[in-house]
Design a protein around this motif. Structure first.
Motif, PDB file in Angstrom:
ATOM      1  N   LYS A   4      51.566  49.402  39.034  1.00  0.00           N
ATOM      2  CA  LYS A   4      51.032  48.095  39.383  1.00  0.00           C
ATOM      3  C   LYS A   4      49.659  48.212  40.054  1.00  0.00           C
ATOM      4  CE  LYS A   4      52.879  45.974  42.906  1.00  0.00           C
ATOM      5  NZ  LYS A   4      53.866  45.239  43.733  1.00  0.00           N
ATOM      6  N   ALA A   6      47.390  45.733  42.412  1.00  0.00           N
ATOM      7  CA  ALA A   6      47.567  44.508  43.187  1.00  0.00           C
ATOM      8  C   ALA A   6      46.621  43.414  42.722  1.00  0.00           C
ATOM      9  CB  ALA A   6      47.342  44.786  44.676  1.00  0.00           C
ATOM     10  N   HIS A   7      47.130  42.203  42.679  1.00  0.00           N
ATOM     11  CA  HIS A   7      46.336  41.060  42.239  1.00  0.00           C
ATOM     12  C   HIS A   7      45.143  40.832  43.162  1.00  0.00           C
ATOM     13  CE1 HIS A   7      45.435  37.196  40.423  1.00  0.00           C
ATOM     14  NE2 HIS A   7      45.452  36.638  41.622  1.00  0.00           N
ATOM     15  N   ARG A   8      45.310  41.121  44.465  1.00  0.00           N
ATOM     16  CA  ARG A   8      44.234  40.818  45.407  1.00  0.00           C
ATOM     17  C   ARG A   8      42.971  41.628  45.127  1.00  0.00           C
ATOM     18  NH1 ARG A   8      47.903  43.711  48.478  1.00  0.00           N
ATOM     19  NH2 ARG A   8      48.829  41.778  49.184  1.00  0.00           N
ATOM     20  N   GLN A  10      41.805  42.097  42.122  1.00  0.00           N
ATOM     21  CA  GLN A  10      41.227  41.631  40.864  1.00  0.00           C
ATOM     22  C   GLN A  10      40.270  40.460  41.103  1.00  0.00           C
ATOM     23  OE1 GLN A  10      42.166  43.645  38.213  1.00  0.00           O
ATOM     24  NE2 GLN A  10      43.118  44.678  39.956  1.00  0.00           N
ATOM     25  N   THR A 133      39.923  34.720  48.640  1.00  0.00           N
ATOM     26  CA  THR A 133      40.877  34.872  47.535  1.00  0.00           C
ATOM     27  C   THR A 133      41.738  36.105  47.723  1.00  0.00           C
ATOM     28  OG1 THR A 133      39.387  33.721  46.011  1.00  0.00           O
ATOM     29  CG2 THR A 133      41.083  35.135  45.040  1.00  0.00           C
TER      30      THR A 133
END
Length: 392
Positions: A4, A6-8, A10, A133
């Motif tokens: 994975k 992490a979305h943070r 991106q 974000t």
């Protein structure tokens, strides 16, 4: 197995840093580059500051400091506000940070929860929204234009469909250079206090104006968080040194966050900051140079066909409309670099929509660099104007 990510992480890039990388690659290949992309003063610390720092560090181990920074630096900053803003600030409310970038991270973490709505002007500094974000907050982009001098106002806040938890203002602003008049800034401070909106005041370009000086929110109320830095006026970009002026209720939260995230700001930089504050007069010559460079752009670019700019009241940027030449400022700036050797920043870094037709010129380099850039850019722009927008 795919692990994975992490979305943070991106988040979009800080485009000016990509431009800087492309310019460095061009230089490494032996080609000429004129740097008008990054807000990095071409002068460093004055000789007197460097000499005193060299003497001082011989007597210091340069180890960890306390998380909020050296008492001597915090007191010097409090004195700075007394002398420049006629405002009394308790040094206990001042937190020294690893650049203003760390200051924003600490302020946002201490002031906002994940999911909070934080307003910011568009066009505006991209790292605000990208940091928010990554922290799980919701950046609320507030389009602003010439009718409000590219700044948010109380009337603009009144038109929002949902309430805000926070608001970021910058005066002077990046990329536009606009300054909020004192009465309008006081109105925003008052409105935010009455509505329970945490105001974050970015003041890192204070001291760099070409008319009336920018006024700090420090003297208006205790509830705003003030962010400032040694990078711009004091020409210390690589030293990574900034500070926060905090409301009393945020001091301990910021201290605990700083202890765990950063331990302490660089000791060497903190000593340099103390000395720089004692030699403010040595930096005033830079403001005169920025004013000359600004005038060269304001006089030279219209002759080349660029006639619409945001009011450059302060900082060292000129935000210019190139919409008659392109609807893709990213590609436009790449072509300017490749074909003229001039590095400038696409407006898409500061505005996801209208920024496609804007670019930012930084004029904090040498006067020779700025003048040469205008000389190179003028025939190139005239060529684009005569050929139309095709291919741009």
């Amino acid at each position: 197995m795919v692990l994975k990510v992490a979305h943070r992480g991106q988040i979009p890039p800080f485009i000016v840093m990509d431009v800087m990388r492309a310019a460095a690659k061009r230089e490494a290949e032996g080609a000429s580059v004129l740097h008008l992309e990054v807000g990095q003063p071409s002068t460093g610390l004055p000789e007197g500051v460097r000499a005193e720092l060299a003497r001082r560090i011989m007597d210091d181990t340069l180890g960890y400091t306390v998380a909020l920074g050296l008492d001597g630096l915090r007191s010097a900053i409090a004195r700075f506000y007394r002398e420049t803003q006629n405002a009394d600030v308790d040094p206990a409310r001042i937190a020294i940070t690893t650049g203003s970038s760390a200051g924003f991270v600490l302020a946002f973490l201490a002031a906002f929860e994940a999911g909070d709505r934080v307003g910011l002007a568009m066009p505006g500094y991209p790292a605000y929204r990208h940091i928010l974000t990554a922290l799980g907050c919701e950046p609320v982009l507030i389009p602003v234009g010439p009718e409000t001098r590219y700044q948010p106002t109380v009337e603009v806040l009144d038109r929002l469909d949902k309430p805000l938890d926070g608001l970021i203002v910058a005066s002077p602003a990046n990329p536009t250079g606009t300054v909020i008049p004192p009465e309008d800034l006081q109105a925003l401070v008052t409105a935010c206090g009455e509505r329970g909106i945490r105001l974050i005041s970015d003041e890192i370009y204070h001291g760099i104006t070409y008319g009336p000086a920018a006024v700090s929110t420090v003297g208006m109320a205790e509830h705003p968080v003030v962010v400032n830095s040694f990078s711009k006026y004091f020409c210390m970009t690589g030293w990574r040194l900034g500070w926060l002026v905090l409301p009393p209720e945020l001091v301990r939260p910021v201290e605990c966050l700083a202890q765990n995230l950063f331990i302490s700001p660089p000791a060497l930089s903190q000593h340099a900051g103390i000395i720089a504050l004692d030699h403010r007069e040595a930096f005033e010559g830079n403001i005169q140079r920025y004013a000359r460079n600004r005038r060269i752009l304001l006089d030279g670019l219209p002759a080349a066909g660029l006639t619409r700019f945001a009011p450059a009241d302060g900082a060292f940027y000129l935000y210019a409309d190139v919409g008659h030449l392109t609807n893709n400022s990213l590609d436009f700036c790449a072509r300017v670099l490749n074909e003229t050797g001039i590095a400038i920043t696409p407006g898409l870094d500061f505005d996801d929509t209208d920024g496609a037709r804007w670019v930012r010129f930084s004029f904090c380099g040498s006067t020779e660099t700025v003048a040469t850039a205008v000389e190179r850019l003028t025939p190139w722009l005239e060529g684009r104007k005569s050929s139309g927008r095709a291919g741009l």
